[in-house]
Design a protein around this motif. Sequence first.
Motif, PDB file in Angstrom:
ATOM      1  N   SER A  13       0.864  -1.201  -0.127  1.00  0.00           N
ATOM      2  CA  SER A  13      -0.092   0.132  -0.104  1.00  0.00           C
ATOM      3  C   SER A  13       0.603   1.100   0.071  1.00  0.00           C
ATOM      4  O   SER A  13       0.576   2.153  -0.715  1.00  0.00           O
ATOM      5  CB  SER A  13      -0.985  -0.070   1.198  1.00  0.00           C
ATOM      6  OG  SER A  13      -1.831  -1.104   1.348  1.00  0.00           O
ATOM      7  N   TYR A  14       2.142   1.544   0.872  1.00  0.00           N
ATOM      8  CA  TYR A  14       2.738   2.377   0.828  1.00  0.00           C
ATOM      9  C   TYR A  14       3.572   2.577  -0.519  1.00  0.00           C
ATOM     10  O   TYR A  14       3.692   3.692  -1.115  1.00  0.00           O
ATOM     11  CB  TYR A  14       3.913   2.285   1.970  1.00  0.00           C
ATOM     12  CG  TYR A  14       3.534   2.693   3.290  1.00  0.00           C
ATOM     13  CD1 TYR A  14       2.987   3.825   3.507  1.00  0.00           C
ATOM     14  CD2 TYR A  14       3.580   1.777   4.212  1.00  0.00           C
ATOM     15  CE1 TYR A  14       2.280   4.629   4.833  1.00  0.00           C
ATOM     16  CE2 TYR A  14       3.271   2.093   5.712  1.00  0.00           C
ATOM     17  CZ  TYR A  14       2.601   3.354   6.070  1.00  0.00           C
ATOM     18  OH  TYR A  14       2.118   3.769   7.108  1.00  0.00           O
ATOM     19  N   ALA A  15       3.850   1.533  -1.104  1.00  0.00           N
ATOM     20  CA  ALA A  15       4.615   1.465  -2.572  1.00  0.00           C
ATOM     21  C   ALA A  15       3.509   2.010  -3.550  1.00  0.00           C
ATOM     22  O   ALA A  15       4.134   3.025  -4.225  1.00  0.00           O
ATOM     23  CB  ALA A  15       5.109   0.123  -2.669  1.00  0.00           C
ATOM     24  N   ALA A  16       2.425   1.714  -3.397  1.00  0.00           N
ATOM     25  CA  ALA A  16       1.304   2.134  -4.348  1.00  0.00           C
ATOM     26  C   ALA A  16       1.003   3.602  -4.161  1.00  0.00           C
ATOM     27  O   ALA A  16       0.924   4.231  -5.379  1.00  0.00           O
ATOM     28  CB  ALA A  16       0.144   1.314  -4.273  1.00  0.00           C
ATOM     29  N   VAL A  17       0.914   4.070  -3.077  1.00  0.00           N
ATOM     30  CA  VAL A  17       0.577   5.596  -2.987  1.00  0.00           C
ATOM     31  C   VAL A  17       1.874   6.184  -3.314  1.00  0.00           C
ATOM     32  O   VAL A  17       1.687   7.471  -3.904  1.00  0.00           O
ATOM     33  CB  VAL A  17       0.494   5.669  -1.374  1.00  0.00           C
ATOM     34  CG1 VAL A  17       0.603   7.337  -1.029  1.00  0.00           C
ATOM     35  CG2 VAL A  17      -1.004   5.203  -0.944  1.00  0.00           C
ATOM     36  N   THR A  18       3.118   5.833  -3.159  1.00  0.00           N
ATOM     37  CA  THR A  18       4.431   6.465  -3.482  1.00  0.00           C
ATOM     38  C   THR A  18       4.458   6.507  -5.088  1.00  0.00           C
ATOM     39  O   THR A  18       4.603   7.607  -5.609  1.00  0.00           O
ATOM     40  CB  THR A  18       5.560   5.926  -2.891  1.00  0.00           C
ATOM     41  OG1 THR A  18       5.426   5.779  -1.503  1.00  0.00           O
ATOM     42  CG2 THR A  18       7.041   6.445  -3.311  1.00  0.00           C
ATOM     43  N   VAL A  19       3.935   5.328  -5.512  1.00  0.00           N
ATOM     44  CA  VAL A  19       4.106   5.580  -7.127  1.00  0.00           C
ATOM     45  C   VAL A  19       2.959   6.317  -7.751  1.00  0.00           C
ATOM     46  O   VAL A  19       3.364   7.108  -8.709  1.00  0.00           O
ATOM     47  CB  VAL A  19       3.918   4.016  -7.568  1.00  0.00           C
ATOM     48  CG1 VAL A  19       3.569   4.269  -9.053  1.00  0.00           C
ATOM     49  CG2 VAL A  19       5.255   3.261  -7.302  1.00  0.00           C
ATOM     50  N   ILE A  25       3.171  14.044  -9.754  1.00  0.00           N
ATOM     51  CA  ILE A  25       3.885  15.095  -9.495  1.00  0.00           C
ATOM     52  C   ILE A  25       4.436  15.237 -11.126  1.00  0.00           C
ATOM     53  O   ILE A  25       4.721  16.280 -11.422  1.00  0.00           O
ATOM     54  CB  ILE A  25       4.980  14.842  -8.531  1.00  0.00           C
ATOM     55  CG1 ILE A  25       4.197  15.221  -7.273  1.00  0.00           C
ATOM     56  CG2 ILE A  25       6.183  15.770  -8.744  1.00  0.00           C
ATOM     57  CD1 ILE A  25       4.995  14.855  -6.006  1.00  0.00           C
ATOM     58  N   LEU A  26       4.972  14.153 -11.580  1.00  0.00           N
ATOM     59  CA  LEU A  26       5.613  14.189 -12.980  1.00  0.00           C
ATOM     60  C   LEU A  26       4.544  14.589 -13.939  1.00  0.00           C
ATOM     61  O   LEU A  26       4.925  15.181 -14.791  1.00  0.00           O
ATOM     62  CB  LEU A  26       6.224  12.811 -13.156  1.00  0.00           C
ATOM     63  CG  LEU A  26       7.284  12.300 -12.292  1.00  0.00           C
ATOM     64  CD1 LEU A  26       7.680  10.841 -12.580  1.00  0.00           C
ATOM     65  CD2 LEU A  26       8.470  13.244 -12.653  1.00  0.00           C
ATOM     66  N   ALA A  30       5.057  18.111 -16.463  1.00  0.00           N
ATOM     67  CA  ALA A  30       5.140  17.899 -17.827  1.00  0.00           C
ATOM     68  C   ALA A  30       3.719  18.464 -18.342  1.00  0.00           C
ATOM     69  O   ALA A  30       4.044  19.435 -19.463  1.00  0.00           O
ATOM     70  CB  ALA A  30       4.753  16.465 -18.282  1.00  0.00           C
ATOM     71  N   ASP A  31       2.865  18.767 -17.682  1.00  0.00           N
ATOM     72  CA  ASP A  31       1.668  19.488 -18.181  1.00  0.00           C
ATOM     73  C   ASP A  31       1.952  20.990 -17.994  1.00  0.00           C
ATOM     74  O   ASP A  31       1.336  21.909 -19.157  1.00  0.00           O
ATOM     75  CB  ASP A  31       0.305  18.992 -17.388  1.00  0.00           C
ATOM     76  CG  ASP A  31      -0.718  19.799 -18.105  1.00  0.00           C
ATOM     77  OD1 ASP A  31      -1.276  19.617 -19.312  1.00  0.00           O
ATOM     78  OD2 ASP A  31      -1.655  20.281 -17.206  1.00  0.00           O
ATOM     79  N   GLY A  32       2.419  21.201 -16.985  1.00  0.00           N
ATOM     80  CA  GLY A  32       2.896  22.545 -16.896  1.00  0.00           C
ATOM     81  C   GLY A  32       3.753  23.109 -17.989  1.00  0.00           C
ATOM     82  O   GLY A  32       3.785  24.332 -18.638  1.00  0.00           O
TER      83      GLY A  32
END
Length: 57
Positions: A13-19, A25-26, A30-32
């Motif tokens: 769960s922690y890994a999924a949230v981090t990903v 954020i990425l 990119a959109d900005g």
Amino acid sequence: MDLGPHAAFIWISYAAVTVTITGLILWLIADGRKQAADLEALERQGVKRRSAAPGVR
């Protein structure tokens, strides 16, 4: 730290949230950049911002 029998689920769960957060954020970065490039292209074509003061570029 003892996480008990659910340790694998907690770590996954922690890994999924981090990903997910990293991906968001990425995507925002990119959109900005894309929005800034689109705005620059419009300004080169002579399209002005309605919010810009008269005579200000």
